[in-house]
Motif scaffolding. Sequence first.
Motif, PDB file in Angstrom:
ATOM      1  N   PRO A  83       0.814  -1.223   0.000  1.00  0.00           N
ATOM      2  CA  PRO A  83       0.000   0.000   0.000  1.00  0.00           C
ATOM      3  C   PRO A  83       0.846   1.272   0.000  1.00  0.00           C
ATOM      4  N   SER A  84       1.928   1.276   0.804  1.00  0.00           N
ATOM      5  CA  SER A  84       2.774   2.472   0.895  1.00  0.00           C
ATOM      6  C   SER A  84       3.481   2.749  -0.422  1.00  0.00           C
ATOM      7  N   ALA A  85       4.041   1.699  -1.020  1.00  0.00           N
ATOM      8  CA  ALA A  85       4.803   1.877  -2.257  1.00  0.00           C
ATOM      9  C   ALA A  85       3.896   2.318  -3.405  1.00  0.00           C
ATOM     10  N   VAL A  88       6.341  -5.461 -10.060  1.00  0.00           N
ATOM     11  CA  VAL A  88       7.597  -5.598  -9.305  1.00  0.00           C
ATOM     12  C   VAL A  88       7.332  -5.418  -7.815  1.00  0.00           C
ATOM     13  N   VAL A  89       6.539  -4.420  -7.464  1.00  0.00           N
ATOM     14  CA  VAL A  89       6.200  -4.169  -6.061  1.00  0.00           C
ATOM     15  C   VAL A  89       5.515  -5.392  -5.453  1.00  0.00           C
ATOM     16  N   ASP A  90       4.508  -5.921  -6.165  1.00  0.00           N
ATOM     17  CA  ASP A  90       3.789  -7.095  -5.655  1.00  0.00           C
ATOM     18  C   ASP A  90       4.731  -8.271  -5.430  1.00  0.00           C
ATOM     19  N   ALA A  91       5.623  -8.495  -6.379  1.00  0.00           N
ATOM     20  CA  ALA A  91       6.553  -9.622  -6.261  1.00  0.00           C
ATOM     21  C   ALA A  91       7.524  -9.421  -5.099  1.00  0.00           C
ATOM     22  N   ALA A  92       7.997  -8.202  -4.929  1.00  0.00           N
ATOM     23  CA  ALA A  92       8.986  -7.929  -3.882  1.00  0.00           C
ATOM     24  C   ALA A  92       8.417  -8.152  -2.488  1.00  0.00           C
ATOM     25  N   PHE A  93       7.109  -7.859  -2.317  1.00  0.00           N
ATOM     26  CA  PHE A  93       6.528  -7.972  -0.985  1.00  0.00           C
ATOM     27  C   PHE A  93       5.750  -9.266  -0.774  1.00  0.00           C
ATOM     28  N   ALA A  94       5.583 -10.057  -1.809  1.00  0.00           N
ATOM     29  CA  ALA A  94       4.886 -11.335  -1.648  1.00  0.00           C
ATOM     30  C   ALA A  94       5.665 -12.244  -0.696  1.00  0.00           C
ATOM     31  N   GLN A  95       6.988 -12.098  -0.716  1.00  0.00           N
ATOM     32  CA  GLN A  95       7.856 -12.850   0.205  1.00  0.00           C
ATOM     33  C   GLN A  95       8.826 -11.846   0.831  1.00  0.00           C
ATOM     34  N   ARG A  96       8.279 -10.977   1.667  1.00  0.00           N
ATOM     35  CA  ARG A  96       9.012  -9.786   2.084  1.00  0.00           C
ATOM     36  C   ARG A  96      10.254 -10.090   2.928  1.00  0.00           C
ATOM     37  N   ARG A  97      10.349 -11.279   3.520  1.00  0.00           N
ATOM     38  CA  ARG A  97      11.535 -11.596   4.325  1.00  0.00           C
ATOM     39  C   ARG A  97      12.699 -12.056   3.460  1.00  0.00           C
ATOM     40  N   LYS A  98      12.436 -12.300   2.179  1.00  0.00           N
ATOM     41  CA  LYS A  98      13.507 -12.774   1.295  1.00  0.00           C
ATOM     42  C   LYS A  98      14.245 -11.588   0.670  1.00  0.00           C
ATOM     43  N   THR A  99      15.458 -11.856   0.226  1.00  0.00           N
ATOM     44  CA  THR A  99      16.199 -10.835  -0.513  1.00  0.00           C
ATOM     45  C   THR A  99      15.503 -10.589  -1.841  1.00  0.00           C
ATOM     46  N   LEU A 100      15.794  -9.459  -2.451  1.00  0.00           N
ATOM     47  CA  LEU A 100      15.169  -9.148  -3.737  1.00  0.00           C
ATOM     48  C   LEU A 100      15.545 -10.186  -4.796  1.00  0.00           C
ATOM     49  N   ARG A 101      16.766 -10.676  -4.752  1.00  0.00           N
ATOM     50  CA  ARG A 101      17.188 -11.694  -5.729  1.00  0.00           C
ATOM     51  C   ARG A 101      16.253 -12.893  -5.684  1.00  0.00           C
ATOM     52  N   ALA A 102      15.903 -13.318  -4.463  1.00  0.00           N
ATOM     53  CA  ALA A 102      15.024 -14.469  -4.307  1.00  0.00           C
ATOM     54  C   ALA A 102      13.558 -14.092  -4.548  1.00  0.00           C
ATOM     55  N   ALA A 103      13.125 -12.956  -3.981  1.00  0.00           N
ATOM     56  CA  ALA A 103      11.721 -12.566  -4.070  1.00  0.00           C
ATOM     57  C   ALA A 103      11.285 -12.293  -5.512  1.00  0.00           C
ATOM     58  N   PRO A 155      21.129  -6.734  -5.001  1.00  0.00           N
ATOM     59  CA  PRO A 155      20.246  -7.910  -4.984  1.00  0.00           C
ATOM     60  C   PRO A 155      20.073  -8.522  -3.601  1.00  0.00           C
ATOM     61  N   SER A 156      20.935  -8.182  -2.645  1.00  0.00           N
ATOM     62  CA  SER A 156      20.878  -8.831  -1.334  1.00  0.00           C
ATOM     63  C   SER A 156      19.984  -8.094  -0.327  1.00  0.00           C
ATOM     64  N   ILE A 157      19.429  -6.939  -0.718  1.00  0.00           N
ATOM     65  CA  ILE A 157      18.549  -6.227   0.215  1.00  0.00           C
ATOM     66  C   ILE A 157      17.106  -6.684   0.014  1.00  0.00           C
ATOM     67  N   ARG A 158      16.225  -6.192   0.879  1.00  0.00           N
ATOM     68  CA  ARG A 158      14.812  -6.567   0.806  1.00  0.00           C
ATOM     69  C   ARG A 158      13.986  -5.425   0.225  1.00  0.00           C
ATOM     70  N   GLY A 159      12.793  -5.782  -0.238  1.00  0.00           N
ATOM     71  CA  GLY A 159      11.923  -4.790  -0.867  1.00  0.00           C
ATOM     72  C   GLY A 159      11.563  -3.632   0.033  1.00  0.00           C
ATOM     73  N   GLU A 160      11.512  -3.874   1.337  1.00  0.00           N
ATOM     74  CA  GLU A 160      11.097  -2.819   2.266  1.00  0.00           C
ATOM     75  C   GLU A 160      12.098  -1.663   2.335  1.00  0.00           C
ATOM     76  N   GLN A 161      13.252  -1.839   1.714  1.00  0.00           N
ATOM     77  CA  GLN A 161      14.254  -0.763   1.723  1.00  0.00           C
ATOM     78  C   GLN A 161      14.183   0.116   0.474  1.00  0.00           C
ATOM     79  N   LEU A 162      13.311  -0.221  -0.475  1.00  0.00           N
ATOM     80  CA  LEU A 162      13.268   0.506  -1.742  1.00  0.00           C
ATOM     81  C   LEU A 162      12.156   1.543  -1.781  1.00  0.00           C
ATOM     82  N   GLU A 163      12.446   2.679  -2.401  1.00  0.00           N
ATOM     83  CA  GLU A 163      11.426   3.670  -2.705  1.00  0.00           C
ATOM     84  C   GLU A 163      10.735   3.282  -4.010  1.00  0.00           C
ATOM     85  N   ILE A 164       9.602   3.926  -4.303  1.00  0.00           N
ATOM     86  CA  ILE A 164       8.874   3.602  -5.526  1.00  0.00           C
ATOM     87  C   ILE A 164       9.724   3.883  -6.767  1.00  0.00           C
TER      88      ILE A 164
END
Length: 289
Positions: free
Chosen positions: A176-178, A227-242, A264-273
């Motif tokens: 929702p935030s992104a 991309v946003v949906d995919a990144a947060f569908a598995q939010r605990r995973k790294t972006l490479r995996a998510a 690639p090693s960070i998570r989606g919650e660290q990215l801006e739109i």
Amino acid sequence: MDDQQASLLGPADVRRLAEELDIRPTKKLGQNFVHDPNTVRRIVTSASVTADDVVLEVGPGLGSLTLALLPAAGAVTAVEIDPVLAARLPRTAAEFAPALADRLTVIEADALRVSAADFPAPPTALVANLPYNVAVPVVLHLLAELPSLRHGLVMVQSEVADRMAAKPGSRVYGVPSAKAAWYADVRRAGPVPRKVFWPVPNVDSGLVSFERVEPPSTAPRAEVFRVVDAAFAQRRKTLRAALSGWAGSAARAEAVLRAAGVDPSIRGEQLEIADFARIAEAAATESGR
């Protein structure tokens, strides 16, 4: 504020109207009617509504907020899904604000399905007490469908307000935030006490304000949101995996992320739109090679 005034609904008025219409507020629809005049005045003031605004109100219910909006706005269009409430609202406006009732248009419709063509004039502001269960989809739908919406203030469940206004790095930052940030600068605008509602809800409420901004990218919004949906569908995973499913493989996800300048090693919650938009752009560029 217009010189013409409206009488506002108090607790006795709300209960009388509900009894007249045989309405028993249901949790299923998230119905909680505001019966405190000071709260609706505060909402209208905080929303910075002027005579130049065509205000869109979603879910006006018995009309508490509607009556406060009529003196401040040039026009108010209320979208109400309940046919009984939609039919009663013009009469309520005529009773409590006779000099202003012609500013009100009521559309009996589902706010999740309206489009620009449904409105007699393009709405410029969204001001609403939104049912808790549809607040985020409604706001995102209206921002997408109505480019004329420039600003707004909505009352939602406090947790929803936190999620809508969260910034990257926050524990509650997510889809929702992104997605909201694609359209607007979204901020918390204060709490609302439970006692101003009837019936009293078992959750806290909060105000969220927004100001329209230009999209951060020319990339297609639908692609960025995938991309946003995919990144947060598995939010605990790294972006490479998510993003591996979205990209087709973890290796391609990593290549796209590196092309976009994203670790690639960070998570989606660290990215801006804007970061999500760069990822969508990089994927399109790589596919076009």
